[in-house]
Structure formats: C-alpha cells, structure tokens
Design an enzyme around this catalytic site. Structure first.
Site, short mmCIF file in Angstrom:
data_model
loop_
_atom_site.label_atom_id
_atom_site.label_comp_id
_atom_site.label_asym_id
_atom_site.label_seq_id
_atom_site.Cartn_x
_atom_site.Cartn_y
_atom_site.Cartn_z
N SER A 1 25.31 35.61 23.78
CA SER A 1 24.08 34.71 24.14
C SER A 1 23.58 34.24 22.86
CB SER A 1 23.13 35.76 24.99
OG SER A 1 22.88 36.89 24.12
N LYS B 1 10.99 -7.19 32.63
CA LYS B 1 10.57 -6.01 33.17
C LYS B 1 9.76 -5.01 32.07
CE LYS B 1 12.63 -4.10 36.20
NZ LYS B 1 12.62 -3.50 37.73
N ASN C 1 9.07 -1.22 32.51
CA ASN C 1 9.04 0.01 33.74
C ASN C 1 8.44 1.27 33.22
OD1 ASN C 1 11.07 -1.52 34.86
ND2 ASN C 1 12.84 -0.80 33.63
N GLU D 1 8.30 8.19 35.79
CA GLU D 1 9.48 8.44 36.55
C GLU D 1 10.11 9.67 36.01
OE1 GLU D 1 11.66 4.39 37.86
OE2 GLU D 1 10.51 4.06 35.81
N TYR E 1 18.57 48.21 33.46
CA TYR E 1 18.77 46.98 32.90
C TYR E 1 20.25 46.79 33.54
CZ TYR E 1 20.71 43.56 29.82
OH TYR E 1 21.18 42.49 29.09
#
Ligand code: ARG
Length: 465
Positions: free
Chosen positions: A32, A292, A294, A299, A326
């Site tokens: 990890s 344009k 935007n 968004e 665990y």
C-alpha cells in the site's frame, strides 16, 4: 546490541516463520506504500508520541527515545527533500519508516514497535490525517462563505426572478439566492465539525486487537496527539472505520450542494439567461469554435460529485462483511478516502476563489422578471387583502395575466382601467404592489427576500460562522 535472528535474513519484519519469499505479484497486490505514504507526517507524529510514552513508563530507556527522536528528525528531512527511498518491498508507510529508523539508530528503532501493532498504528494515522484534512476543509469552507457573503452584500437589493419548476415564479434578490447557498454550506460545516468529534479519538494501545501486556498510558498518548480521548474497546479501535464513512457521507452532501450551485452557474452563464459572468480565468475556450467561453469549473465540480458518491458506496461495502477485528480489507479504505479529501479540498479551494470572479448582470435579470409576470402573486395577495377570497383572487389574476400576454406587456403596464375589469377592488395603489421593488419590499419577515431582511440575514450569517 544486535542479536542475529533467522528473520534478519529477510527484509520483512514478519518473515521469521516463512520458508519461501513472497511472489512479486503478491507483493504488488498487497503493498500500500504507493498510496499510504502520504500519511508519513502523521505516522511519524504518532510514533514519537508512542515512544515518549514508552520512555515515560520505563518500557524503553531514555536513550532509546533520544535516538528515535534523532532518527525521525533525519527521516523528516529525507522525505521533505525527496531523498527518502520508498520501497515496495517494505509494503507500507509504517514499515518503510520503521526500517529506515532502524538503519539510522539501530536497536532503538526496533524497540519503537513495543506494545503496538500496525493495526492500531494505521487506525491512528488515518484519524490524524483525516482530522487535519477536516480542519483544512473547514477553513476553506469559511473562506468560501466569507467571499459568498461579500457578494451577497453587494447584490442584496439586485432583483432577479426566483424559479420553481425552472419557470419564473416571484421576484427575489440575487443576494437572497446566494444566502440559500450559504445555508447549504453552513450545514456542511456543521456536519464536518461533527465528524471531527468522532474522528478525534485514539486507537493506539489496542495493539493487534486485544490490548497489550506492557504498562502503557493511553491517556498520555491521546493528550500528546491532541485527541479528545481514547477509543474505549480494543477490538473496535482497530476495526472501526465509521469516521471515514461519515466523512465520505458529509463529503457527498457537500459535493451535491456544489453540484447544484454549479448547475445554476452553468444555466446563468448561458446567454439565454445571461444572469452572471464568470471571470475568464475560470473558463476555457473551444479548440474549434472561436466564440466559445465555457464554464468548465462548474461543469467539472458537477461531474466530480459522482466519484465522491462512489467512494461512500465503496467504503460502506468494504465494511459490511468484516468480522471483528482488523482485516486486510481495511487497507482498501485509503484510496477512496484520500480521493474524497482531494476532491472536496480542490473543489472548495477553486470555489472560494471563483466566487470573487462572479458578477451579476442586473439588466438581464430584470428583463427576465418582466417576461415572467413575476408579480402575479402580489396582485392576488392585494385583492385578498381587500377582501376577495384568495381562490377568487387567483382566478381574477389568471385572467389579467392572459390579457397582458395578449397585449405583450407585463402586469404593471396594464392601464388601471384594464386592471379594474378583472376586479373592482383594484385601486390606484396597485402599482406600488405590482412593481418588482414593491414586491420585494413586502416580503419583510425573517427569511424573506426584502433587501433589508437580506442585509440582516447577512449580518447574522457573519456572526454564525
Ligand atoms: N497497510 C496496512 C493497512 O493499511 C497496515 C496494517 C497492516 N496490518 C497487518 N496486520 N497486516 O491496513
């Protein structure tokens, strides 16, 4: 003094009972470090607190503590300057740091893990990490709200149409609309502060699952690390991830709010509305259409909401089948959690700034109001005040709206005589009611859109944060 043991032949701290090395695929599958190394500051902070407790309790000698502190200081420098060699072979952030510490200070480094397990260690690191992240989020939310309230103050009396069903409904002020955004984010701030309370408890001392045989002092470690207290039960301490799930739930709600704001900004920026303009630095152009501009930031905020909902679902699903205590499954908690932290943090950072780049286009807002018969309810309320039952008033005004539509005018442009054909109760005081300013001013109770109420609400909002 170093005593050579069989396990010393392997780089794994736990390899003593194993007779063959781990396959490369398993190594990659189980490691990890690529994503948990971001918790290095918390891992070191927690280790130092643990070491201080061990020394204070006489579990390790004072000299070991001095060596551990010196080694950790060096490791901090190495990581900060990019010299630290993170190794997949050492699985995770905890073993990477412990191994380096041991190579720097010898046996003192090996004694650090006395009375501790990676199970309570990782749970502590995540809580520390998340607590820091929540503090950062609360700070950014505060900045966003301050800037939002400044804009609301400037636009406290700017009329715009309020919508229901996205159809013009009644006049409101832009400041009033922005205060609705404030309330949404105020609840978000409350929720994050609440999650912080349950996050801020110390798992260390639970060790692997059952506690430890050493005479540890958990309260001391909790105080050192700024925790409000210790996790009561050792099994729960190492297995609980509720706080991470709650964080994702609070994040999902926050993103839902910012997604709604984003949707409004996208609509308002469309020239058919033309209610706001957003500073160029938050917009992008098109590679093919030169005209344009935007609204990419709103968004994307709307789009990124989906991944945070996904992280909440991922964590709930991760936990649902786990027996105490665990399980390695828990290692999968980090990527969703970290991405939720990053997404919320970045969204807030950009919104706190972007809100300063939003300006109202008051003329367009007023034009939209004129086209929507926005003061029709005011006319009905007027007739009701003069004694007509509200349902009859509603019908009379409906006829008046139809007439105005035929003539292509707004209600206040109908002549008095024309208005009186719909009800003899109409007097020449009607025009102060039918104007946008009259309509706004009359909603003058707490929570209403009258500019004086909006200003009072802004003052209250400033003292609530
Ligand atoms: N990297 C592990 C995690 O994130 C640390 C705990 C590992 N504990 C263990 N017994 N294998 O959960």
């Amino acid at each position: 003094m170093t005593s050579p043991l069989p396990s010393e032949s392997s780089q794994y701290t736990w390899a003593g009972r194993f007779s063959e090395p781990m396959s490369d695929l398993v190594k990659r599958y189980t490691a990890s470090v690529e994503f948990d190394k971001r918790m290095w500051p918390q891992d070191i902070r927690a280790s130092l607190a643990h070491a201080r407790m061990l020394a204070r309790q006489g579990i390790i000698p004072a000299q070991d503590l001095a060596d551990i502190e010196r080694g950790m200081a060096q490791i901090v420098t190495e990581i900060e300057t990019g010299q630290f060699a993170w190794s997949l072979d050492l699985e995770d952030v905890h073993l990477n740091i412990e191994k380096r510490l041991t190579s720097l200070v010898g046996d003192a480094g090996k004694r650090l893990h006395t009375g501790r397990s990676r199970n309570d260690q990782v749970a502590t690191d995540i809580r520390l990490y998340l607590r820091d992240a929540i503090d950062g989020i609360l700070d950014l939310l505060g900045q966003f709200q301050n800037n939002l309230l400044d804009l609301a103050e400037r636009e406290a009396a700017t009329p715009m149409p309020g919508f229901t069903h996205l159809q013009v409904a009644q006049p409101i002020t832009f400041g009033h609309h922005l205060l609705a955004w404030f309330e949404m984010t105020h609840r978000d701030a409350e929720r994050f502060a609440d999650v912080r309370r349950r996050t801020n408890r110390l798992p260390l001392g639970a060790a692997a699952l059952a506690g430890t045989t050493y005479p540890i002092d958990r309260e001391f470690v909790a105080a050192e690390l700024g925790f409000d207290g210790v996790c009561e039960n050792s099994l729960d301490a190492v297995s609980d991830r509720d706080f991470a799930i709650e964080f994702c739930a609070a994040s999902a709600l926050l993103m839902m709010h910012f997604s709604r704001m984003s949707e409004e900004l996208v609509l308002w920026m469309n020239p058919r509305f033309g209610f706001v303009s957003i500073a160029d630095r938050f917009c992008t152009g098109s590679s093919i259409m030169p005209q344009k501009k935007n609204p990419d930031v709103p968004e994307l905020a709307r789009g990124k909401t989906g991944r945070v909902y996904g992280h909440l679902t991922a964590l709930l699903t991760l936990m649902k089948g786990q027996p105490l205590a665990y399980n390695k499954d828990n290692q999968e908690d980090k990527e969703p959690l970290f991405d939720a932290v990053d997404t919320v943090t970045d969204t807030l950072r950009i919104y706190a700034d972007m809100i300063c780049g939003i300006s109202a286009r008051a003329d367009n807002m007023r034009d939209a109001l004129r086209q929507g018969f926005a003061t029709a309810t005011d006319l009905a309320d007027y007739l009701t005040r003069k004694g007509l039952p509200f349902r009859d008033a509603h019908e009379a005004v409906g006829l008046a709206v139809r007439r105005a539509e035929e003539l292509g005018v707004d209600l206040p442009q109908l002549p008095l005589a024309e208005l009186q054909t719909f009800s003899p109760l109409v007097g020449d005081d009607i025009f102060s009611v039918l104007t946008v300013e009259g309509s706004l001013a009359s909603r003058k109770h707490i929570g209403g859109t009258a500019p004086e109420q909006v200003r009072a609400a802004i003052a209250r909002a400033r003292s609530r944060r």
